[in-house]
Design a protein around this motif. Structure first.
Motif, mmCIF file in Angstrom:
data_model
loop_
_atom_site.group_PDB
_atom_site.id
_atom_site.type_symbol
_atom_site.label_atom_id
_atom_site.label_comp_id
_atom_site.label_asym_id
_atom_site.label_seq_id
_atom_site.Cartn_x
_atom_site.Cartn_y
_atom_site.Cartn_z
ATOM 1 N N LYS A 293 0.802 -1.251 0.047
ATOM 2 C CA LYS A 293 -0.133 0.105 0.066
ATOM 3 C C LYS A 293 0.771 1.289 -0.096
ATOM 4 C CE LYS A 293 -3.789 2.515 1.977
ATOM 5 N NZ LYS A 293 -5.124 2.209 2.865
ATOM 6 N N PHE A 294 1.972 1.153 0.768
ATOM 7 C CA PHE A 294 2.774 2.262 0.926
ATOM 8 C C PHE A 294 3.494 2.739 -0.549
ATOM 9 C CE2 PHE A 294 7.401 3.680 0.767
ATOM 10 C CZ PHE A 294 7.227 4.817 1.253
ATOM 11 N N LYS A 295 3.678 1.616 -1.261
ATOM 12 C CA LYS A 295 4.314 1.676 -2.713
ATOM 13 C C LYS A 295 3.294 2.409 -3.807
ATOM 14 C CE LYS A 295 7.859 -1.650 -2.339
ATOM 15 N NZ LYS A 295 8.544 -2.916 -2.812
ATOM 16 N N LYS A 296 1.901 2.109 -3.453
ATOM 17 C CA LYS A 296 1.013 2.423 -4.342
ATOM 18 C C LYS A 296 0.780 3.944 -3.987
ATOM 19 C CE LYS A 296 -0.964 -1.871 -5.514
ATOM 20 N NZ LYS A 296 -2.186 -2.715 -5.422
ATOM 21 N N LEU A 297 0.852 4.291 -2.821
ATOM 22 C CA LEU A 297 0.455 5.681 -2.247
ATOM 23 C C LEU A 297 1.800 6.541 -2.770
ATOM 24 C CD1 LEU A 297 -0.907 5.014 1.389
ATOM 25 C CD2 LEU A 297 -2.153 6.002 -0.494
ATOM 26 N N TYR A 298 3.026 6.000 -2.764
ATOM 27 C CA TYR A 298 4.264 6.743 -3.226
ATOM 28 C C TYR A 298 4.118 7.329 -4.625
ATOM 29 C CZ TYR A 298 8.832 7.829 -4.624
ATOM 30 O OH TYR A 298 10.029 8.333 -5.337
ATOM 31 N N MET B 56 7.571 13.056 -1.001
ATOM 32 C CA MET B 56 6.719 12.146 -1.696
ATOM 33 C C MET B 56 6.741 10.841 -0.526
ATOM 34 S SD MET B 56 6.850 12.339 -5.797
ATOM 35 C CE MET B 56 8.649 12.296 -5.760
ATOM 36 N N ILE B 57 7.757 10.303 -0.064
ATOM 37 C CA ILE B 57 8.026 9.309 0.974
ATOM 38 C C ILE B 57 7.149 9.644 2.163
ATOM 39 C CG2 ILE B 57 9.380 7.942 2.654
ATOM 40 C CD1 ILE B 57 11.526 7.998 0.237
ATOM 41 N N GLU B 58 7.413 10.882 2.629
ATOM 42 C CA GLU B 58 6.619 11.137 3.858
ATOM 43 C C GLU B 58 4.950 11.414 3.554
ATOM 44 O OE1 GLU B 58 6.601 15.008 7.086
ATOM 45 O OE2 GLU B 58 7.212 15.430 4.811
ATOM 46 N N LYS B 59 4.716 11.952 2.527
ATOM 47 C CA LYS B 59 3.263 11.956 2.291
ATOM 48 C C LYS B 59 2.783 10.592 2.070
ATOM 49 C CE LYS B 59 0.238 13.878 -1.301
ATOM 50 N NZ LYS B 59 -0.194 14.735 -2.615
ATOM 51 N N ALA B 60 3.438 9.758 1.263
ATOM 52 C CA ALA B 60 2.879 8.371 1.157
ATOM 53 C C ALA B 60 2.862 7.497 2.544
ATOM 54 C CB ALA B 60 3.876 7.289 0.338
ATOM 55 N N TRP B 61 3.888 7.668 3.496
ATOM 56 C CA TRP B 61 3.367 7.226 4.659
ATOM 57 C C TRP B 61 2.507 7.648 5.665
ATOM 58 C CZ3 TRP B 61 4.745 2.537 6.309
ATOM 59 C CH2 TRP B 61 4.819 2.228 7.645
ATOM 60 N N GLU B 62 2.302 8.919 5.328
ATOM 61 C CA GLU B 62 1.195 9.407 6.159
ATOM 62 C C GLU B 62 -0.085 8.793 5.854
ATOM 63 O OE1 GLU B 62 1.648 13.540 5.705
ATOM 64 O OE2 GLU B 62 3.057 13.872 7.362
ATOM 65 N N GLY B 63 -0.206 8.255 4.510
ATOM 66 C CA GLY B 63 -1.449 7.692 4.036
ATOM 67 C C GLY B 63 -1.593 6.304 4.450
ATOM 68 N N VAL B 64 -0.665 5.723 5.257
ATOM 69 C CA VAL B 64 -0.716 4.289 5.631
ATOM 70 C C VAL B 64 -1.382 4.519 6.964
ATOM 71 C CG1 VAL B 64 0.389 2.254 6.351
ATOM 72 C CG2 VAL B 64 1.415 3.609 4.420
ATOM 73 N N THR B 65 -2.575 3.938 7.212
ATOM 74 C CA THR B 65 -3.593 4.292 8.364
ATOM 75 C C THR B 65 -3.199 3.205 9.393
ATOM 76 O OG1 THR B 65 -5.199 2.515 7.073
ATOM 77 C CG2 THR B 65 -5.466 4.934 6.791
ATOM 78 N N LYS B 66 -3.784 3.458 10.643
ATOM 79 C CA LYS B 66 -3.607 2.630 11.712
ATOM 80 C C LYS B 66 -4.420 1.333 11.579
ATOM 81 C CE LYS B 66 -4.487 2.545 16.533
ATOM 82 N NZ LYS B 66 -5.001 3.613 17.771
ATOM 83 N N ARG B 67 -5.428 1.484 10.877
ATOM 84 C CA ARG B 67 -6.149 0.141 10.495
ATOM 85 C C ARG B 67 -5.359 -0.532 9.689
ATOM 86 N NH1 ARG B 67 -12.062 0.794 7.434
ATOM 87 N NH2 ARG B 67 -12.884 -1.423 7.185
ATOM 88 N N THR B 68 -4.571 -0.130 8.588
ATOM 89 C CA THR B 68 -3.735 -0.958 7.987
ATOM 90 C C THR B 68 -2.700 -1.670 8.607
ATOM 91 O OG1 THR B 68 -4.120 0.301 5.947
ATOM 92 C CG2 THR B 68 -2.311 -1.150 6.160
#
Length: 266
Positions: A55-60, A95-107
């Motif tokens: 998921k992180f890679k897709k968000l990145y 972009m890495i920071e933005k992507a990692w912030e998108g990885v939720t606690k739920r995930t």
């Protein structure tokens, strides 16, 4: 809850990690317990491999395509020019920071569910599943098509899958060499283009133009009422335009001197 601070740091068994890391911790960090995973079990046990990295890679990738679209749309740059002038380490880190912030606690919670369910309170993960990433993939595909790229959902999945394994030191060194070679080839290509353009201009024509510019600059300096404006404009033009032609003449003069020296030696 007024409990003492305890941290469990789970690490894979990569050779880069010092095996005596626990003993090397400073006294102030003794509340941290380091537990290494057994050898050759990372893919089976490491929680991050349970869809989190995917998921992180897709968000990145989504962040990358968004940045690429923003830059090229606003400036009319090509994708090659975007890569050359705007795709650098600082941009990647953002972009890495933005992507990692998108990885939720739920995930993240779901990643631990099968590996260590006792570590998570039942109601914290009950019914939790990995949030669907299809909207992310669809957004990437949509941006790609706007930029004229032929990309579909399968391409994105293949891209993430191809990067599922960490690169070895040898592979990283090989990539570095290839990257350096590309930089050299691109630099040589640009120099060749500049040389072809320069050859189309005779030295006499360049000297004539420079002499005309000196006449113009001298006239402006003498008659312009605002000396500060005159100096600023003249220096700007000298630095950004005229200096190019001075460099051509300077390069040709060096080449002539070298050729003359070699002829004498022969």
């Amino acid at each position: 809850m007024n409990l003492p601070l305890h941290v469990l740091l789970v690490m894979d068994n990569a050779p880069a990690h010092p095996p005596d890391l626990q003993d090397d911790l400073l006294e102030e960090f003794k509340f941290i317990k380091i537990q290494f995973l057994p050898p050759n079990t990372t893919l089976l046990l490491q929680p991050l491999d349970k869809q989190v990295i995917s998921k992180f890679k897709k968000l990145y990738t989504k962040a990358l395509f968004e940045r690429c679209f923003e830059v090229t749309e606003a400036t009319n740059l090509t994708l090659k020019e975007f890569r050359k002038y705007h795709f650098h380490i600082v941009a990647c880190l953002k972009m890495i920071e933005k992507a990692w912030e998108g990885v939720t606690k739920r995930t993240l919670t779901s990643a631990w569910k099968k590996l260590w369910p006792e570590s998570i309170v039942e109601h914290d993960f009950e019914g939790y599943e990995i949030a669907p990433v299809e909207p992310v993939v669809n957004k990437i595909v949509s941006l790609a098509k706007i930029m004229g790229l032929e990309v579909d959902n399968n391409d994105i999945d293949e891209l993430v899958e191809e990067q599922s394994q960490e690169l070895t030191t040898e592979e990283l060194m090989e990539l570095h060499c290839v990257s350096q070679q590309e930089v050299v080839e691109e630099s040589l290509s640009e120099e060749e283009e500049e040389e072809v353009t320069a050859k189309q201009q005779s030295s006499g024509a360049i000297r004539e133009m420079l002499k005309a510019w000196e006449t113009v600059a001298s006239y402006i300096e003498k008659h312009h009422p605002n000396k500060a404006v005159d100096m600023c404009a003249t220096n700007l033009f000298n630095d950004n335009a005229v200096s190019h032609f001075h460099q051509i003449l300077k390069h040709r003069q060096k080449q002539m001197s070298l050729d003359s020296y070699l002829v004498k030696k022969i």
